[in-house]
Design an enzyme around this catalytic site. Structure first.
Site, mmCIF file in Angstrom:
data_model
loop_
_atom_site.group_PDB
_atom_site.id
_atom_site.type_symbol
_atom_site.label_atom_id
_atom_site.label_comp_id
_atom_site.label_asym_id
_atom_site.label_seq_id
_atom_site.Cartn_x
_atom_site.Cartn_y
_atom_site.Cartn_z
ATOM 1 C CE LYS A 20 12.471 37.905 0.668
ATOM 2 N NZ LYS A 20 12.821 36.806 -0.210
ATOM 3 C CD GLN A 54 11.247 35.507 -4.131
ATOM 4 O OE1 GLN A 54 11.748 36.366 -3.424
ATOM 5 N NE2 GLN A 54 10.776 34.375 -3.634
ATOM 6 C CG ASP A 59 17.914 35.140 -0.586
ATOM 7 O OD1 ASP A 59 17.386 35.444 0.498
ATOM 8 O OD2 ASP A 59 17.312 35.184 -1.680
#
Ligand code: NDP
Length: 283
Positions: free
Chosen positions: A52, A96, A119
């Site tokens: 990412k 994460q 997200d």
């Protein structure tokens, strides 16, 4: 059979975003800034986050990686999140997952500002997705819709069977595919571990999306001739011949299913590269 090349599409997408960022900055607008929080040293999580960060560099975003030891307290993590929420230079960030067991993932997700939740895991953003309002969409389902679009795969009126109902993949995937938009409009069946006679459902599918986490689970006898098969699974299996002693395989038994499918994503190189590219894109 057409192999869906997620790596190629993700690079195309990155080039398009890079051009947009260039124009933004040339017009005196702020350079987008994405941050990622990584807790612990799980190799898979490290690899996702590194990809990412790499994608951020490719598109001209500023990126910040915040790393903590696995034993960080929940309180300290919440303080960092509050800091990122308040920082005007940070446009969005991800935490994460998975997190160590002593930290409540739900509490962490709910502490992220919905406006910075790239997200799309915050309940407000999930609710907006369900209501068809503009929002951040979970990266993997978003990436899959983009793959279908860029391969001109018709979806309207098609029967899409999603296997797996997790909050990050299967559930948002089923919602996206059922939406009343020209990129979806499918009739959707959502299957899970309690589904009776899974094969009965998958055999009727024009599009099968497997997000289960079980190596080589979907076999050729479960797939209709010419179906579109999207393999989300990333599973490590032992392989003495591989330099690291393992290899990555999907949830789909690629060798046999690829002979029957009309379109199929490989693992690696299918859905994975898209997931690294799509956080921060909104519908
Ligand atoms: P979860 O473990 O959270 O969910 C798995 C889902 O599969 C559950 O809904 C479960 O059902 C269902 N399932 C399990 N066994 C069966 C079965 N025998 N028959 C039917 N359904 C079953 O996994 P995730 O959604 O987080 O991830 C799925 C896979 O995708 C993993 O391999 C993961 O590594 C990979 N992944 C890949 C990404 C990418 O970018 N390519 C991104 C994210 C994940 P139930 O709800 O009943 O338990």
């Amino acid at each position: 059979m057409v192999l869906i090349d997620g790596k190629k599409i993700s690079l195309e997408l990155q080039a398009e975003i890079a051009a947009e960022v260039k124009t933004l900055v040339a017009n005196g607008k702020k350079q987008p800034h994405l941050a990622a929080i990584l807790v612990g040293d799980d190799p898979a999580s490290q690899s996702y986050v590194n990809n990412k960060v790499k994608a951020c560099l490719n598109v001209g975003f500023k990126s910040t990686l915040v790393q903590f030891e696995a034993n960080i307290s929940e309180q300290k993590l919440l303080s960092k999140i509050a800091e990122l929420n308040a920082d005007p230079d940070i446009d969005g960030y991800i935490v994460q997952l998975p997190l160590p067991r002593h930290i409540s993932e739900q509490k962490i997700i709910e502490s992220i500002s919905p406006a910075k939740d790239v997200d799309g895991f915050h309940p407000i953003n999930v609710g907006r997705l369900v209501l068809n309002l503009p929002t951040y969409v979970s990266a993997t389902p978003y990436g899959i819709v983009e793959l279908l679009k860029r391969y001109n795969i018709p979806t309207e009126g098609k029967h899409c069977v999603v296997i797996g109902r997790s909050n990050i993949v299967g559930s948002p995937m089923s919602i996206l595919m059922a939406k009343n938009t020209n990129l979806a409009n499918c009739t959707v069946t959502l299957c899970h571990s309690k589904t009776k006679d899974l094969k009965y459902h998958t055999l009727q599918a024009d599009i099968v999306i497997a997000a289960i986490g079980r190596p080589n689970f979907v076999t050729a006898d479960m797939i209709k001739e010419g179906a579109v098969v999207i393999d989300v699974g990333i599973n490590r299996i032992d392989d003495d011949t591989a330099p690291k002693g393992f290899k990555l395989v999907g949830d789909v038994k690629f060798d046999e299913v690829s002979k029957k499918a009309g379109f199929i994503t490989p693992v690696p190189g299918g859905v994975g590269p898209m997931t690294a590219t799509t956080p921060g894109l909104s519908n």
